[in-house]
Enzyme design. Structure first.
Site, PDB file in Angstrom:
ATOM      1  N   TYR A 141       0.832  -1.190   0.000  1.00  0.00           N
ATOM      2  CA  TYR A 141       0.000   0.000   0.000  1.00  0.00           C
ATOM      3  C   TYR A 141       0.873   1.249   0.000  1.00  0.00           C
ATOM      4  O   TYR A 141       1.808   1.368   0.785  1.00  0.00           O
ATOM      5  CB  TYR A 141      -0.900   0.009   1.235  1.00  0.00           C
ATOM      6  CG  TYR A 141      -1.764   1.241   1.329  1.00  0.00           C
ATOM      7  CD1 TYR A 141      -2.975   1.289   0.659  1.00  0.00           C
ATOM      8  CD2 TYR A 141      -1.353   2.346   2.047  1.00  0.00           C
ATOM      9  CE1 TYR A 141      -3.774   2.418   0.736  1.00  0.00           C
ATOM     10  CE2 TYR A 141      -2.143   3.478   2.125  1.00  0.00           C
ATOM     11  CZ  TYR A 141      -3.353   3.502   1.470  1.00  0.00           C
ATOM     12  OH  TYR A 141      -4.147   4.627   1.534  1.00  0.00           O
TER      13      TYR A 141
ATOM     14  N   TRP B  50       1.633   5.287  -2.399  1.00  0.00           N
ATOM     15  CA  TRP B  50       1.360   6.134  -3.555  1.00  0.00           C
ATOM     16  C   TRP B  50       2.417   6.002  -4.633  1.00  0.00           C
ATOM     17  O   TRP B  50       2.088   5.927  -5.803  1.00  0.00           O
ATOM     18  CB  TRP B  50       1.224   7.596  -3.088  1.00  0.00           C
ATOM     19  CG  TRP B  50      -0.077   7.860  -2.423  1.00  0.00           C
ATOM     20  CD1 TRP B  50      -0.549   7.295  -1.271  1.00  0.00           C
ATOM     21  CD2 TRP B  50      -1.100   8.737  -2.873  1.00  0.00           C
ATOM     22  NE1 TRP B  50      -1.791   7.778  -0.961  1.00  0.00           N
ATOM     23  CE2 TRP B  50      -2.152   8.684  -1.937  1.00  0.00           C
ATOM     24  CE3 TRP B  50      -1.219   9.592  -3.961  1.00  0.00           C
ATOM     25  CZ2 TRP B  50      -3.314   9.431  -2.073  1.00  0.00           C
ATOM     26  CZ3 TRP B  50      -2.373  10.347  -4.087  1.00  0.00           C
ATOM     27  CH2 TRP B  50      -3.405  10.255  -3.154  1.00  0.00           C
TER      28      TRP B  50
END
Length: 766
Positions: free
Chosen positions: A108, A110
């Site tokens: 997880y 960006w």
């Protein structure tokens, strides 16, 4: 000559600057470029870059297995072949001995805004070809809402991606009631990027129209200062009580829209009975709400009347659901808007996330972007994303999730690319213990972040500026040609090259690459996407022309649209059991979760200023998103560093609270509770409610062990203080927004910040 590229906080160009540095220029079409661009140049060649593959000394010498040395050990730099051979052998061992479900590839984070070099997509494609993996579901930002909204309105996407557009709001809204505000600091960020940041301009137009705004937040900065706002500094975590008090006033004063409720909702009578106290004997009136949320009862009743007399938009930020019982403010906000009867009308109704993300309310085209196919995961197991520490610490234990009884898998290898769980996750003392349990932890990282320092195998990966890619965000106006601007730093390789080399070692390299180089992949992905647009009649340049131009402006979409307008017009039904908005959900009620009943309710959190725990820790910490970086990305950049105090993250507190503790502006302070402590630089700010302090997330975790095993972060990471408990059994969402703490002036010299230097490294020959 400048080179085009993009980021999650906006498109930009880079060109050579003085002394070999890079100069960063916003995209010429951007009316409001993000200040986060100021972090880009300083992070590229920072001393924390991972220069070569590195293996934790204990893992290299003793082999894989659980250990308490992660986060404490030094590293040995090795050549790429050695690192990849070791990792391929370990992946194969774990698969043979424990099965593919023993590999956790949640990854997880960006990472890059590029569509091909998207770290999680690359890793998931690799692991699917490997035979599958245990993954994660939902997000830290929205883990609660993503589970709740389908039960209430049928689709989370309807609320989160099709929110009423800013032009519609600026033209039609007569009263904006913003629970959690509309924090301008978040408006520059969208997954994949925003080329034209327009939300700030729309907020200015609201101010020019003198549209009344009610800010419901303990932080005055949660709304731009030029908006005409009434500030209601509520006790943090009590928004639901205020919403219920408003709803009660609408009902008993007959200001609710019964025709809308009868035609478009189900469960109103049950909800009305709760407001009137039929079941529990507690009337949820304005006086009751005032005693909880700290807002005057007469003011609550007056606000309810104003809302009923105007075209009113009720908004709820994502931050409110990042808390214990976070389902309740979202559900109660929808119920409040339903009572007003304006859902589906221009300028009225409900919104979730204005000011939480740059694309909420944006009117750029809603169009599929070129995307790397990931394939199918043969392993069906997953965990809710915020339960990673539970998974590692409690293998085999059962837990509830959205009506299911599930079991945590026994994970032996954690593979992370493109993220930093030591930023996202709560209770970092507990997370460090959890990271000690697997046999092996693997990380792809450009920098020596906290997660890299808790890994066994650290593989240096390139940044956006060191590779070619395609970039674009949700509702973005442009597709960006992301040109490589500089050579890779050190021995860094892109994620695709790393995973392709591993896949070849494990026997599925041709399946992973499909025989294409990254450059051929870019052409392939663009070509398929171009064909789709050309089939719709759009004139789209070929790849070479697009690449030479640097971007392609997408065909525009409509500028004016309203959330659930088709539903109100009778053109569509909702995908709920009733086909309507469910103010009471028989499905949720049937799960039997006491921490999330079948309709909006007030549930007292474990930690809030009105509870017994506040006797020991009398300040409520708000750990929200930073204004100086995206999460923890580029914490070493100039904009991020400029926001620190005494080299540490800045803690804002009310001057009166500071005076009570003998704290002066600029002091280094200790922030603590029973879970841990951190150091921060004090900033006095009367724009906070008394009893509230604000410490943004994202400072790179820099731990020192204290007696009893708790951790002190000398750099100011608030997640040493937050609790690793779920929002509820329904969603298992993150609750990292609030924590009770105490603050004291530091006595004696503070320990130095060391996280901006690499860990202890040694070099060995192959």
């Amino acid at each position: 000559m400048s080179t085009p590229t993009t980021s999650h906080w906006g498109a930009f160009r880079v060109r050579p600057g003085a002394g070999g540095a890079l100069a960063v220029e916003p995209h010429p079409a951007d009316p409001s470029p993000s200040p986060l661009l100021g972090n880009v140049a300083g992070g590229l060649r920072h001393r924390t870059r991972v220069a070569r593959p590195a293996i934790r000394r204990g893992w290299l010498e003793d082999g894989p297995g659980p250990t308490d040395r992660r986060g404490r050990d030094g590293y040995v730099e090795v050549d790429w072949d050695t690192a990849l051979d070791l990792l391929a052998a370990e992946l194969d061992r774990v698969r043979r001995e424990h099965g593919n479900e023993a590999v956790f590839g949640g990854s997880y984070g960006w990472a890059s805004a590029g569509r091909f070099h998207h770290a999680q997509s690359q890793l998931h494609r690799f692991l699917n070809g490997f035979g599958g993996y245990t993954g994660s579901r939902n997000s830290y930002s929205l883990g609660t809402s993503l589970v709740l909204l389908p039960h209430v309105v049928g689709e989370a996407e309807d609320v989160l991606r099709d929110a009423s557009s800013w032009p519609t709001i600026t033209e039609h809204t007569e009263l904006l009631v913003a629970f959690g505000g509309v924090p301008a600091k978040n408006l520059s960020v969208t997954p994949g990027g925003v080329t034209r940041h327009t939300a700030h301009g729309h907020l200015r137009r609201l101010a020019e129209r003198r549209v009344p705004v009610v800010l419901v937040s303990p932080l005055r900065a949660d709304l731009p200062a030029d908006l005409r706002a009434q500030w209601l500094p509520v006790v943090p975590g009590t928004d639901t009580a205020l919403m219920l008090g408003l709803a009660h006033s609408l009902v008993v004063e007959d200001l609710h829209d019964r025709a809308f409720l009868d035609g478009y909702t189900t469960g109103f009578d049950t909800f009305r009975g709760y407001l009137l106290g039929h079941a529990d004997g507690v009337v949820k009136d304005a006086a009751w709400a005032a005693g909880i949320c700290g807002v005057d009862a007469a003011g609550i009743r007056a606000l309810a009347r104003r809302m009923a007399a105007a075209r009113t938009l009720v908004t709820v930020t994502w931050s409110l659901q990042r808390a214990q019982h976070g389902e309740q403010p979202v559900w109660a906000g929808i119920a409040l808007a339903a009572l007003l009867g304006q859902i589906g009308l221009p300028g009225g109704g409900f919104g979730h996330g204005y000011g939480s993300m740059g694309d909420v309310g944006d009117h750029g085209p809603k169009r599929r972007l070129p995307t790397l196919p990931q394939g199918a995961n043969p392993v069906r197991g997953f965990i809710p994303v915020a339960r990673v520490a539970d998974m590692l610490l409690r293998p085999g234990d059962p837990y509830d999730y959205d009506g299911e009884r599930r079991t945590y898998p026994d994970v032996r290898l954690v593979y992370w690319a493109g993220g930093n769980p030591f930023h996202h996750h709560q209770d970092l003392t507990r997370l460090r213990a959890a990271f000690g349990r697997p046999d092996t932890v693997v990380v792809h990282e450009p920098h020596w972040t906290s997660t890299a320092r808790h890994a066994d195998i650290v593989l240096p990966c390139t940044t956006t500026l060191e590779r070619d890619d395609l970039g674009g965000g949700r509702r973005d106006t442009h597709l960006i040609a992301m040109h490589r601007a500089v050579d890779p730093v050190g021995e860094a390789r892109d994620d695709h090259a790393i995973l392709a080399a591993l896949a070849h070692r494990l026997g599925f390299g041709d399946t992973f690459t499909e025989g294409r180089t990254p450059w051929q992949w870019l052409r392939h992905l663009y070509g398929g996407w171009r064909d789709e647009l050309r089939a719709e009649g759009h004139d789209v340049p070929d790849f070479d022309a697009f690449w030479a131009a640097g971007d392609y402006q997408l065909p525009p979409g409509p500028t004016h649209f309203t959330l659930l307008e088709d539903f109100r017009a009778g053109r569509t039904a909702l995908r709920t059991p009733s086909g309507r908005i469910e103010l009471y959900s028989e499905t949720v009620a049937g799960f039997g979760y006491p921490d999330c009943p079948g309709h909006p309710v007030w549930l007292e959190p474990d930690e809030w200023l009105g509870g017994p725990a506040a006797a020991r820790f009398p300040l409520l910490l708000i750990a929200n998103q930073p204004a100086t970086r995206l999460h923890s990305q580029l914490d070493v950049g100039a904009t991020s560093l400029a926001g620190k105090r005494a080299g540490r993250e800045a803690l804002r507190l009310h001057p009166a609270d500071a005076a009570d503790r003998g704290i002066a502006d600029g002091d280094v302070v200790r922030v603590f509770n029973d879970r841990g402590a951190c150091l921060a630089g004090a900033v006095l700010d009367d724009g906070l409610r008394r009893g509230v302090v604000r410490l943004p997330t994202g400072a790179w975790f820099d731990p020192v062990e204290e007696p009893g095993g708790r951790l002190l972060c000398v750099h100011g990471n608030p997640n040493v203080l937050t609790a690793d408990v779920p929002s509820s059994r329904l969603s298992q969402g993150c609750t990292g927004q609030h924590a009770l703490v105490e603050v004291a002036a530091l006595t004696g010299p503070p320990p130095p910040v060391t996280v901006h230097d690499p860990p202890l490294l040694e070099r060995r020959n192959p």
